[in-house]
Design an enzyme around this catalytic site. Structure first.
Site, PDB file in Angstrom:
ATOM      1  N   ASP A  38       0.266  -1.534  -0.195  1.00 53.14           N
ATOM      2  CA  ASP A  38       0.654  -0.128  -0.069  1.00 53.14           C
ATOM      3  C   ASP A  38       1.233   1.464  -0.043  1.00 53.14           C
ATOM      4  O   ASP A  38       1.627   1.580   0.799  1.00 53.14           O
ATOM      5  CB  ASP A  38      -0.837   0.097   1.169  1.00 53.14           C
ATOM      6  CG  ASP A  38      -2.137   1.075   1.125  1.00 53.14           C
ATOM      7  OD1 ASP A  38      -2.872   0.484   0.741  1.00 53.14           O
ATOM      8  OD2 ASP A  38      -2.029   1.708   2.148  1.00 53.14           O
ATOM      9  N   ASP A  39       0.527   1.908  -0.796  1.00 53.82           N
ATOM     10  CA  ASP A  39       1.387   3.362  -0.783  1.00 53.82           C
ATOM     11  C   ASP A  39       2.997   3.059  -1.149  1.00 53.82           C
ATOM     12  O   ASP A  39       3.755   4.180  -0.208  1.00 53.82           O
ATOM     13  CB  ASP A  39       1.459   4.071   0.327  1.00 53.82           C
ATOM     14  CG  ASP A  39      -0.404   4.650   0.128  1.00 53.82           C
ATOM     15  OD1 ASP A  39      -0.241   5.279   0.949  1.00 53.82           O
ATOM     16  OD2 ASP A  39      -1.265   4.111  -0.850  1.00 53.82           O
ATOM     17  N   CYS A  78      -6.366   3.358  -3.883  1.00 52.47           N
ATOM     18  CA  CYS A  78      -5.924   1.788  -3.065  1.00 52.47           C
ATOM     19  C   CYS A  78      -7.285   0.719  -4.163  1.00 52.47           C
ATOM     20  O   CYS A  78      -7.210  -0.359  -4.572  1.00 52.47           O
ATOM     21  CB  CYS A  78      -6.252   1.560  -2.280  1.00 52.47           C
ATOM     22  SG  CYS A  78      -5.397   2.885  -0.695  1.00 52.47           S
ATOM     23  N   HIS A 141     -10.405  -3.774   0.690  1.00 51.70           N
ATOM     24  CA  HIS A 141     -10.655  -2.551   0.688  1.00 51.70           C
ATOM     25  C   HIS A 141     -11.566  -2.509  -0.822  1.00 51.70           C
ATOM     26  O   HIS A 141     -12.021  -1.695  -1.682  1.00 51.70           O
ATOM     27  CB  HIS A 141     -10.073  -1.846   0.187  1.00 51.70           C
ATOM     28  CG  HIS A 141      -9.451  -0.503   1.039  1.00 51.70           C
ATOM     29  ND1 HIS A 141      -8.364   0.715   0.473  1.00 51.70           N
ATOM     30  CD2 HIS A 141     -10.140   0.290   1.530  1.00 51.70           C
ATOM     31  CE1 HIS A 141      -8.920   1.728   1.103  1.00 51.70           C
ATOM     32  NE2 HIS A 141      -9.789   1.427   1.709  1.00 51.70           N
ATOM     33  N   ASP A 223      -0.174  -0.941  -5.173  1.00 47.82           N
ATOM     34  CA  ASP A 223      -0.926  -0.368  -5.190  1.00 47.82           C
ATOM     35  C   ASP A 223      -1.542   1.585  -5.984  1.00 47.82           C
ATOM     36  O   ASP A 223      -2.414   1.416  -6.591  1.00 47.82           O
ATOM     37  CB  ASP A 223      -2.760  -0.519  -4.341  1.00 47.82           C
ATOM     38  CG  ASP A 223      -2.120   0.251  -3.080  1.00 47.82           C
ATOM     39  OD1 ASP A 223      -1.062   1.201  -3.295  1.00 47.82           O
ATOM     40  OD2 ASP A 223      -3.164   0.543  -1.752  1.00 47.82           O
ATOM     41  N   ASN A 224      -0.498   1.519  -5.442  1.00 50.20           N
ATOM     42  CA  ASN A 224      -0.392   2.849  -6.250  1.00 50.20           C
ATOM     43  C   ASN A 224       1.270   3.685  -5.857  1.00 50.20           C
ATOM     44  O   ASN A 224       1.605   2.857  -4.912  1.00 50.20           O
ATOM     45  CB  ASN A 224      -1.358   3.951  -5.739  1.00 50.20           C
ATOM     46  CG  ASN A 224      -2.034   3.950  -4.563  1.00 50.20           C
ATOM     47  OD1 ASN A 224      -2.779   3.861  -3.941  1.00 50.20           O
ATOM     48  ND2 ASN A 224      -1.498   4.530  -3.433  1.00 50.20           N
TER      49      ASN A 224
END
Length: 457
Positions: A38-39, A78, A141, A223-224
């Site tokens: 994540d991130d 996300c 999510h 995811d990003n």
């Protein structure tokens, strides 16, 4: 260092079996593990030049496998990127977007009414045809109401949380995020994942110890891009790329990616193949001897030729922000049809998606349309998207013709899915998750008063 600020992790595990070392070579289809951070920014790995060199296990994974410097997510946020991975389809197709405002990022906070559509077919649902048992560990999510949870969409096991935790919360107006073990709540989601690199090393080490490393395909990505709004000393690194999370500049959508499969994927290779998270859907099915559904458009590419022979396949990348195609990459060229970082209103409050990286006419704080004359960059010469190619040049005209053809073909096949991220309601938050009775954690929800979600980004 970016790794210390990653708060949510998902590990998707698909196993045909866990063979012993004695019979591991006889398994026709591999176990599959996808690690989705994540991130995490492109520049957060030591192998991509992170000066702190705090990712020895991931760097080792890259040295034993294949590194993808040109790997993309499907959305700079996300939830849509996770939906894209599990469906093989762009968020505009699978419904993980909003039409409440133009070109807005949207996700699944506690108050979201929607979630993954029942009309979408997720990767674990198809893998069941070959006897795969599927598990997700970490953040879901894709909607937290019961009908949207993993066990209702093909997963056999789940340990993790339905949303990200932004608490602590006051239970009178916002409940804590539940932690699930399969279909039951077992506690409040608490500490962030702080030892990501160590954990990856432990997983790979155990695969070797169990004698199943040569029958297991592992893929690591994010995811990003890194969220740069945390400030210069708190955010991760997106390397040489422009801006970060929530933008469709390279820093928001180009991700670190490593493929690992000892004995099958050549060690120490770097592939210039352009890949996306949607390719993990198609590739996983292909490794299992399955094909994607033929009743819908699948955006994922089968990466097996790249993984095993480093063969390159030419393909475009489409950069969407909500319901708007913002840009497209064709070869080494990227054409922006719309530019926007975030609004002046947010910017004046100190929210900046491109701190220290503002480029005049590019990182705009109003939505700027360039459809008649796209901004075109050469990502090889200019990875930071700072210097648009002159519209008077022969290079620009040649690229524009090529890109226009790709975009027109894409739009011909585009049937947007029903938007799932339009409506919010405080009554649908995690007041009484399954299993809350046994823990004495059930709370009374407020009356239902739905409204159109406000997505400022």
């Amino acid at each position: 260092m970016g790794l210390q600020r990653i708060t949510c992790l998902s590990i998707f595990l698909w196993a045909v079996s866990f063979p012993t070392a004695a019979n591991s070579q006889n398994v026709s289809t591999p176990n599959i593990i996808i690690m989705l951070m994540d991130d995490m920014g492109w520049g957060d790995l030591g192998v991509f030049g992170q000066p702190a060199m705090e990712t020895p296990n991931l760097d080792l994974m890259a040295s034993q496998g294949m590194l993808f410097p040109n790997f993309y997510t499907a959305n700079p946020l996300c939830s849509p990127s996770r939906a894209a991975l599990l469906t093989g389809r762009l968020p505009i197709r699978n419904g993980f977007y909003t039409t409440n405002a133009h070109a807005r990022n949207a996700y699944t906070p506690q108050e979201i009414v929607g979630g993954i559509s029942k009309d979408e077919i997720l990767l674990p649902q198809i893998l069941k045809k070959k006897g795969y048992v599927s598990k997700i560990v970490g953040k879901w999510h894709l909607g937290h109401r019961e009908q949207f949870l993993p066990l209702n969409h093909g997963f056999d096991q789940w340990f993790g949380a339905p949303n990200c935790h932004f608490g602590p919360y006051n239970h009178t107006y916002r409940p804590n995020i539940p932690l699930y073990n399969n279909s039951k709540m077992v506690g409040s989601y608490g500490d962030a994942v702080m030892e990501l690199d160590y954990s990856v090393g432990q997983i790979l080490s155990w695969l070797v110890t169990l004698g199943i490393d040569k029958t297991t395909f592992v893929f690591f990505t994010s995811d990003n891009g890194a969220a740069l709004t945390s400030g210069p000393h708190q955010s991760g690194s997106n390397g040489p790329f422009l801006c970060g999370k929530e933008t469709t500049f390279e820093g928001g959508m180009r991700e670190p990616a490593i493929a690992w499969w000892p004995g099958r994927i050549p060690a120490g290779t770097v592939s210039s193949q352009v890949g996306t998270v949607m390719d993990l859907f198609t590739t996983s099915l292909a490794l299992a001897g399955l094909v994607a559904p033929d009743d819908r458009v699948i955006d994922g590419l089968d990466l097996r030729p790249t993984l095993f022979n480093n063969t390159l396949t030419d393909r475009p990348v489409f950069y969407y922000r909500g319901n708007q195609m913002m840009a497209v990459r064709v070869g080494l060229y990227k054409a922006h049809y719309w530019t926007w970082s975030n609004s002046w209103e947010e910017f004046k409050k100190g929210i900046n998606f491109c701190p220290g990286q503002e480029v005049a006419g590019v990182t705009t704080h109003t939505q700027q349309e360039h459809t008649m004359q796209p901004l075109i960059f050469h990502l090889g010469r200019d990875p930071g998207e700072k210097y648009p190619i002159s519209v008077l040049s022969e290079e620009y005209l040649a690229v524009l013709r090529r890109v226009t053809s790709v975009v027109e073909q894409h739009q011909k096949t585009l049937i947007p899915g029903q938007p799932q991220l339009n409506m919010c309601d405080l009554a649908v938050m995690n007041w009484s998750p399954p299993g809350c009775e046994q823990l004495g954690k059930c709370l009374k929800p407020p009356p239902s008063q739905p409204w159109k979600c406000d997505w400022p980004h």
